[in-house]
Design a protein around this motif. Structure first.
Motif, PDB file in Angstrom:
ATOM      1  N   LYS A   1      40.403  42.448  36.887  1.00  0.00           N
ATOM      2  CA  LYS A   1      40.895  43.330  35.508  1.00  0.00           C
ATOM      3  C   LYS A   1      41.369  41.676  34.721  1.00  0.00           C
ATOM      4  N   GLY A   2      41.219  40.717  35.104  1.00  0.00           N
ATOM      5  CA  GLY A   2      41.002  39.158  34.756  1.00  0.00           C
ATOM      6  C   GLY A   2      39.735  39.021  33.772  1.00  0.00           C
ATOM      7  N   VAL A   3      38.865  39.289  34.088  1.00  0.00           N
ATOM      8  CA  VAL A   3      37.600  39.593  33.666  1.00  0.00           C
ATOM      9  C   VAL A   3      37.240  40.528  32.513  1.00  0.00           C
ATOM     10  N   ASP A   4      37.784  41.889  32.497  1.00  0.00           N
ATOM     11  CA  ASP A   4      38.101  42.387  32.078  1.00  0.00           C
ATOM     12  C   ASP A   4      38.540  42.102  30.241  1.00  0.00           C
ATOM     13  N   ASP A   5      39.887  41.476  30.859  1.00  0.00           N
ATOM     14  CA  ASP A   5      40.897  41.623  29.607  1.00  0.00           C
ATOM     15  C   ASP A   5      40.046  40.291  28.779  1.00  0.00           C
ATOM     16  N   ALA A   6      39.652  39.493  29.562  1.00  0.00           N
ATOM     17  CA  ALA A   6      38.910  38.154  29.314  1.00  0.00           C
ATOM     18  C   ALA A   6      37.657  38.732  28.088  1.00  0.00           C
TER      19      ALA A   6
ATOM     20  N   GLN B   1      48.051  34.063  42.048  1.00  0.00           N
ATOM     21  CA  GLN B   1      47.603  34.894  41.226  1.00  0.00           C
ATOM     22  C   GLN B   1      45.909  34.199  40.603  1.00  0.00           C
ATOM     23  N   PRO B   2      45.598  35.370  41.138  1.00  0.00           N
ATOM     24  CA  PRO B   2      44.194  35.566  41.243  1.00  0.00           C
ATOM     25  C   PRO B   2      43.729  35.721  39.434  1.00  0.00           C
ATOM     26  N   TYR B   3      44.771  36.829  38.839  1.00  0.00           N
ATOM     27  CA  TYR B   3      44.324  36.941  37.973  1.00  0.00           C
ATOM     28  C   TYR B   3      44.369  36.023  36.574  1.00  0.00           C
TER      29      TYR B   3
END
Length: 325
Positions: free
Chosen positions: A47-52, A274-276
């Protein structure tokens, strides 16, 4: 205030140059090496990758996620994904250094080829500097483990096991070592319970191992897992062994079911890294470095640890429901 025609003309010309420059910037092309997205922890990373990616693509760049298919051959498979990224012509790589002896050569090769690298999730700033990476983003696994061991000791635990389903992985080994040192600092003792890597994600295998261990040693009064999904299985094993309320149960990382157990009093705590934040910060920091030459004076960029227990459970659960914690 009025401006002369010459000033206005100059301003318009500058704006045109800036716009042209923005359109001709050599955009970042980043590959992120990570775990399986059906793994709840790595779904937060994804999800963090997709948001970035939204930011990177807005600037004309691209982000790809190269995931492991299994955890059976962790280090060599991760190294191969680094080489795959290199063959794709990326300008940046975000990668966990899970098994340094297997991955370091590939990471060094990427750096030597002019590819900018950030270590994420597994590793440390010393390893990043050794390899030529520009930063490390994540938790200090040993510090997090020690915090967990000390927390268990503060709750009265004297004999703790750290259940490791990925033995040999540098980050998991550091976690368990920290737990053992942390409980020792509180006057207790700890040891690692290593399980085959094939047990990772195998709820039945983990539950049976925890149950058997508790039944074999009645003095065990604390268990900590290296992942939230492992903790789900361990909770079942604790229940099957008739040890609910008699064994303090903690885990690294969060999921909805684990937080529900904390709220209900069936699980003592979780350690949040906090992996995100790990992935969204890694990708955006790397993209900014590639596009604009920016650097942070802060190294490492730590995203944990944080203890989640009954005192702050309600504030944490909203983030889990959104898929970011």
């Amino acid at each position: 205030m009025q401006f002369s025609k010459a000033v206005l003309k100059g301003a318009l010309s500058l704006a045109a140059v800036v716009a042209l420059g923005a359109s001709t910037v050599l955009a970042a092309n980043i590959a992120v090496v990570g775990g399986k997205t059906d793994d709840e922890f790595w779904s937060r990373i994804k999800k963090g990758v997709d948001d970035a990616r939204l930011v990177v693509e807005k600037n004309g760049g691209s982000v790809s996620y190269l995931q492991l298919q299994t955890y059976d051959n962790l280090g060599p498979d991760a190294a191969q994904l680094v080489r795959t990224a290199m063959s794709q012509g990326v300008t940046g790589i975000v990668v966990p250094d899970w098994v340094p002896e297997a991955e370091d050569e590939a990471i060094k090769a990427a750096v030597q080829a002019g590819i900018k690298v950030i270590l994420m999730n597994a590793g440390n700033i010393e390893k990043a500097r050794e390899l030529g990476a520009i930063n490390y983003v994540g938790s200090d696994e040993y510090v997090a483990g020690k915090a967990g061991g000390e927390y268990l000791g503060s709750k009265g635990a004297k004999n703790v096991i750290c259940v490791n389903t990925v033995p040999g992985a540098a980050n998991q080994e550091a976690r368990c070592k920290g737990v053992i040192d942390g409980i020792a600092a509180k006057g207790g003792q700890g040891k690692q319970l290593p399980l085959p890597a094939t047990s990772f994600g195998d709820q039945t295998a983990i539950a049976e191992a925890v149950k058997a261990t508790l039944l074999q040693d009645d003095s065990i009064d604390g268990i900590i897992n290296v992942s939230a999904t492992d903790a789900d299985a361990a909770a079942s094993g604790i229940n099957q062994a008739g040890k609910v309320g008699k064994v303090s149960h903690g885990t690294f990382d969060l999921n909805a079911s684990g937080l529900a157990r904390i709220k209900d009093g069936a699980q003592t705590f979780a350690i949040d890294q906090q992996p995100y934040l790990q992935s969204i910060l890694s990708v955006t920091l790397l993209a900014s470095h590639l596009d604009y030459g920016t650097n942070l004076p802060t190294a490492p960029v730590l995203t944990g640890p944080g203890i989640v227990d009954a005192s702050n459970i309600d504030a944490t659960m909203a983030g889990v429901k959104s898929g970011a914690r």
